[in-house]
Design a protein around this motif. Sequence first.
Motif, PDB file in Angstrom:
ATOM      1  N   ASP A 225       6.926 -16.498 -41.025  1.00 36.08           N
ATOM      2  CA  ASP A 225       5.808 -17.385 -41.360  1.00 36.08           C
ATOM      3  C   ASP A 225       5.289 -18.126 -40.129  1.00 36.08           C
ATOM      4  O   ASP A 225       4.078 -18.319 -39.972  1.00 36.08           O
ATOM      5  CB  ASP A 225       6.242 -18.402 -42.426  1.00 36.08           C
ATOM      6  CG  ASP A 225       6.513 -17.743 -43.771  1.00 36.08           C
ATOM      7  OD1 ASP A 225       6.061 -16.607 -43.983  1.00 36.08           O
ATOM      8  OD2 ASP A 225       7.206 -18.380 -44.608  1.00 36.08           O
ATOM      9  N   ARG A 228       3.215 -15.831 -38.126  1.00 33.84           N
ATOM     10  CA  ARG A 228       1.946 -15.638 -38.834  1.00 33.84           C
ATOM     11  C   ARG A 228       1.004 -16.807 -38.541  1.00 33.84           C
ATOM     12  O   ARG A 228      -0.195 -16.619 -38.316  1.00 33.84           O
ATOM     13  CB  ARG A 228       2.219 -15.533 -40.344  1.00 33.84           C
ATOM     14  CG  ARG A 228       0.978 -15.422 -41.218  1.00 33.84           C
ATOM     15  CD  ARG A 228       0.243 -14.133 -40.996  1.00 33.84           C
ATOM     16  NE  ARG A 228      -0.868 -13.982 -41.925  1.00 33.84           N
ATOM     17  CZ  ARG A 228      -1.852 -13.129 -41.759  1.00 33.84           C
ATOM     18  NH1 ARG A 228      -1.876 -12.349 -40.692  1.00 33.84           N
ATOM     19  NH2 ARG A 228      -2.821 -13.037 -42.640  1.00 33.84           N
ATOM     20  N   GLN A 229       1.539 -18.017 -38.483  1.00 30.76           N
ATOM     21  CA  GLN A 229       0.741 -19.201 -38.152  1.00 30.76           C
ATOM     22  C   GLN A 229       0.184 -19.100 -36.726  1.00 30.76           C
ATOM     23  O   GLN A 229      -0.974 -19.473 -36.467  1.00 30.76           O
ATOM     24  CB  GLN A 229       1.592 -20.463 -38.289  1.00 30.76           C
ATOM     25  CG  GLN A 229       1.962 -20.823 -39.728  1.00 30.76           C
ATOM     26  CD  GLN A 229       2.975 -21.952 -39.806  1.00 30.76           C
ATOM     27  OE1 GLN A 229       3.275 -22.579 -38.800  1.00 30.76           O
ATOM     28  NE2 GLN A 229       3.511 -22.196 -40.993  1.00 30.76           N
ATOM     29  N   GLU A 231      -0.506 -16.305 -35.102  1.00 32.53           N
ATOM     30  CA  GLU A 231      -1.559 -15.292 -35.123  1.00 32.53           C
ATOM     31  C   GLU A 231      -2.856 -15.844 -35.718  1.00 32.53           C
ATOM     32  O   GLU A 231      -3.946 -15.463 -35.309  1.00 32.53           O
ATOM     33  CB  GLU A 231      -1.082 -14.080 -35.927  1.00 32.53           C
ATOM     34  CG  GLU A 231      -0.028 -13.239 -35.226  1.00 32.53           C
ATOM     35  CD  GLU A 231      -0.631 -12.104 -34.403  1.00 32.53           C
ATOM     36  OE1 GLU A 231      -1.073 -11.118 -34.986  1.00 32.53           O
ATOM     37  OE2 GLU A 231      -0.660 -12.234 -33.156  1.00 32.53           O
ATOM     38  N   LEU A 232      -2.719 -16.767 -36.681  1.00 40.22           N
ATOM     39  CA  LEU A 232      -3.901 -17.344 -37.327  1.00 40.22           C
ATOM     40  C   LEU A 232      -4.480 -18.521 -36.544  1.00 40.22           C
ATOM     41  O   LEU A 232      -5.521 -19.066 -36.913  1.00 40.22           O
ATOM     42  CB  LEU A 232      -3.549 -17.799 -38.754  1.00 40.22           C
ATOM     43  CG  LEU A 232      -3.202 -16.676 -39.735  1.00 40.22           C
ATOM     44  CD1 LEU A 232      -2.715 -17.253 -41.060  1.00 40.22           C
ATOM     45  CD2 LEU A 232      -4.424 -15.772 -39.964  1.00 40.22           C
ATOM     46  N   GLY A 233      -3.777 -18.915 -35.428  1.00 39.44           N
ATOM     47  CA  GLY A 233      -4.299 -19.984 -34.590  1.00 39.44           C
ATOM     48  C   GLY A 233      -3.968 -21.382 -35.071  1.00 39.44           C
ATOM     49  O   GLY A 233      -4.689 -22.343 -34.734  1.00 39.44           O
ATOM     50  N   ASP A 234      -2.897 -21.553 -35.809  1.00 43.04           N
ATOM     51  CA  ASP A 234      -2.479 -22.882 -36.261  1.00 43.04           C
ATOM     52  C   ASP A 234      -2.252 -23.806 -35.059  1.00 43.04           C
ATOM     53  O   ASP A 234      -1.504 -23.464 -34.139  1.00 43.04           O
ATOM     54  CB  ASP A 234      -1.194 -22.761 -37.080  1.00 43.04           C
ATOM     55  CG  ASP A 234      -0.711 -24.107 -37.588  1.00 43.04           C
ATOM     56  OD1 ASP A 234      -1.233 -24.586 -38.595  1.00 43.04           O
ATOM     57  OD2 ASP A 234       0.191 -24.688 -36.923  1.00 43.04           O
ATOM     58  N   ARG A 273      -4.015 -11.422 -28.252  1.00 40.18           N
ATOM     59  CA  ARG A 273      -3.762 -11.440 -29.691  1.00 40.18           C
ATOM     60  C   ARG A 273      -5.061 -11.258 -30.483  1.00 40.18           C
ATOM     61  O   ARG A 273      -5.080 -10.590 -31.524  1.00 40.18           O
ATOM     62  CB  ARG A 273      -3.049 -12.729 -30.093  1.00 40.18           C
ATOM     63  CG  ARG A 273      -3.839 -14.017 -29.899  1.00 40.18           C
ATOM     64  CD  ARG A 273      -2.997 -15.228 -30.319  1.00 40.18           C
ATOM     65  NE  ARG A 273      -3.764 -16.461 -30.325  1.00 40.18           N
ATOM     66  CZ  ARG A 273      -3.912 -17.256 -29.265  1.00 40.18           C
ATOM     67  NH1 ARG A 273      -3.340 -16.920 -28.112  1.00 40.18           N
ATOM     68  NH2 ARG A 273      -4.615 -18.356 -29.352  1.00 40.18           N
ATOM     69  N   GLU A 274      -6.167 -11.836 -29.981  1.00 39.32           N
ATOM     70  CA  GLU A 274      -7.439 -11.667 -30.675  1.00 39.32           C
ATOM     71  C   GLU A 274      -8.048 -10.303 -30.374  1.00 39.32           C
ATOM     72  O   GLU A 274      -8.587  -9.640 -31.256  1.00 39.32           O
ATOM     73  CB  GLU A 274      -8.407 -12.789 -30.277  1.00 39.32           C
ATOM     74  CG  GLU A 274      -7.961 -14.174 -30.744  1.00 39.32           C
ATOM     75  CD  GLU A 274      -8.933 -15.260 -30.349  1.00 39.32           C
ATOM     76  OE1 GLU A 274      -9.958 -14.925 -29.711  1.00 39.32           O
ATOM     77  OE2 GLU A 274      -8.681 -16.437 -30.661  1.00 39.32           O
ATOM     78  N   GLN A 277      -6.733  -7.491 -32.450  1.00 38.25           N
ATOM     79  CA  GLN A 277      -7.365  -7.327 -33.748  1.00 38.25           C
ATOM     80  C   GLN A 277      -8.639  -6.493 -33.624  1.00 38.25           C
ATOM     81  O   GLN A 277      -8.959  -5.678 -34.508  1.00 38.25           O
ATOM     82  CB  GLN A 277      -7.686  -8.700 -34.355  1.00 38.25           C
ATOM     83  CG  GLN A 277      -6.466  -9.551 -34.671  1.00 38.25           C
ATOM     84  CD  GLN A 277      -5.532  -8.886 -35.661  1.00 38.25           C
ATOM     85  OE1 GLN A 277      -5.984  -8.253 -36.623  1.00 38.25           O
ATOM     86  NE2 GLN A 277      -4.230  -9.014 -35.429  1.00 38.25           N
ATOM     87  N   ASP A 326       1.166  -7.324 -42.880  1.00 40.42           N
ATOM     88  CA  ASP A 326       0.436  -8.587 -43.039  1.00 40.42           C
ATOM     89  C   ASP A 326      -0.736  -8.713 -42.075  1.00 40.42           C
ATOM     90  O   ASP A 326      -1.382  -9.749 -41.989  1.00 40.42           O
ATOM     91  CB  ASP A 326       1.379  -9.774 -42.879  1.00 40.42           C
ATOM     92  CG  ASP A 326       1.983  -9.858 -41.478  1.00 40.42           C
ATOM     93  OD1 ASP A 326       1.696  -8.953 -40.655  1.00 40.42           O
ATOM     94  OD2 ASP A 326       2.743 -10.805 -41.208  1.00 40.42           O
ATOM     95  N   THR A 328      -0.628  -8.572 -38.707  1.00 39.50           N
ATOM     96  CA  THR A 328      -0.298  -9.041 -37.356  1.00 39.50           C
ATOM     97  C   THR A 328      -0.125  -7.854 -36.406  1.00 39.50           C
ATOM     98  O   THR A 328       0.260  -6.758 -36.816  1.00 39.50           O
ATOM     99  CB  THR A 328       0.973  -9.907 -37.355  1.00 39.50           C
ATOM    100  OG1 THR A 328       2.055  -9.157 -37.921  1.00 39.50           O
ATOM    101  CG2 THR A 328       0.759 -11.174 -38.157  1.00 39.50           C
TER     102      THR A 328
END
Length: 588
Positions: A225, A228-229, A231-234, A273-274, A277, A326, A328
């Motif tokens: 998790d 995952r955060q 990767e989402l840019g948290d 990382r971006e 995608q 997911d 990633t």
Amino acid sequence: MACAFRRSIACQLSKVLDLPPESLIKSISAVPVSKKQEGADFQLSVDSLLEDNSGRSRPDSQAKADRLAEKLKCGSVVSEISTGPGTVCFKINRELLTKAVLHQVMEDGSEYGLKSELFSGLPQRRIVVDFSSPNVAKKFHVGHLRSTLIGNFIANLKEALGHKVTRINYLGDWGLQFGLLGAGFQLFGYEEKLQSNPLQHLFEVYVQVNKEAEEDKNIAQLAHDFFRQLELGDVQALSLWQRFRDLSVTEYVRIYKRLGIYFDEYSGESFYREKAQAILQLLERRGLLQKTAYDYYCSLTRKGSAVVDLSGNGDPSAACTVMRADGTSLYVTRDIAAALDRMDKYNFDAMIYVTDKGQQKHFQQVFQILKIMGCDWAERCQHVPFGIVQGMRTRRGDVTFLEDVLNEIQTRMLQNMASIKTTKALECPEETAEKLGLAALIIQDFRGLLLSDYQFCWDRVFQSRGDTGVFLQYTHARLHSLEETFGCGYLNDFNTTCLQEPQSVSILQHLLRFDEVLYRSSQDLQPKHIVRYLLTLSHLAAAAHRKLQIKDSPPDVAGVWHGQTSSVQSCTFCPSQWNETSWNNTCM
């Protein structure tokens, strides 16, 4: 000077063979020095010449060599022509050999061998070298040492040959391991320990969370998790990750300084990382991305990941996973994004990755996917693999971190220096000991084929006799001491009759081979050729020291001999600091 002799021989051969001299240059090689007797200086392999022009070897090569030799004549340059097994051998006029070689050595200085005709016509190329690549938030592991040393050698060699080199340190600063570390620090981390000894504490946290995750699936899920955060840019997760990265790079720069190594660019997986995608979207648009029920690389998800079929016929064993279920990215996806970015940024003619042989399949997949994507320049990408060093231990046990190795090197070398009566007082003995020890380690590492595993042995590394780095440095220090003690620098005028002893001629003959050695290393990127050359030169110098006394000799005799043996004083292609020592100023 070797190139001038080759051209002279090639010009004579061209008249007999009716071939342009340029096509013969690389078929003429300097003869390795023989311990038994003084031999020829150059040779032409008839088999090689026939293969070059007809594509096959001939069984009558010896007879052809004999007939070719009969058609050639001696002159002002070549004093003797003979034949060996399938070869025509040429002996250069001894007075001309002595004068020409020493003149070239003095004129070229540190660039001796680099101006050879063997390198003429080669365009300046843009070369990217990706090496070292330690994992962020972990202390510099000794496993990355070989990549660091070998990559630096390749970069130095290419740079010395006139190419434009960019040195990239592609840090392991992204991936699921940061999910483990981030979750682990939240569970087991201490701010005080992070401030006092950051990488040691992060290492302890990483070890602990790995152990706990094996036994507790909830911790494994927390790690997943957290990544995952990321990767989402948290913002909070990225802030913690950025802190780990900054602390790591600061520590790495300090270690690289001790090694005498620098980088033009610190990059990392996180930079892509971006863009990774975007690669996945591109693969999907082109119909190259396939969903599968199995993910061979991820233990947390077992279905729904995406692969690229490298076989072209649906063979599942040839599928390369490029995305987790997911969404990633994976290491391979980020490497593809990095390659595309580097081509756009540097428009390179060659990109060289230096990693252990365990990653050979990974890079084969990266290059193959690039080709499938239509990147013709994927042919310019090269992986230089290397073997594993086994048995590297300190007195305290198994080595984990590079700094332990450097500290052990310094301690052992200081002890060796203290045990030698001729060692003089030094201003910075610790610094000198580390440089000497590092040289010893480099020579040990570079002596063999890079792909081979080898057993590490401290005692062998620090031997002062034999083919070791200590012996190489000792030879350099001894020559430097002679120069300082007797004032025997290079002479503008010298008497060639003073250099007719077998020991002198052997050194001159060996100097003829240096450009060939550089050329060979530039082709296969193996440092062993240069290392073996320098060790042989050191042995020849030692033999000359025993027979040809400099002390009490006339200045014209002492100066000329010393000038030739100190002509290749250091290896331009290794870390810049390890030739700055003359710790054992022994005089004859």
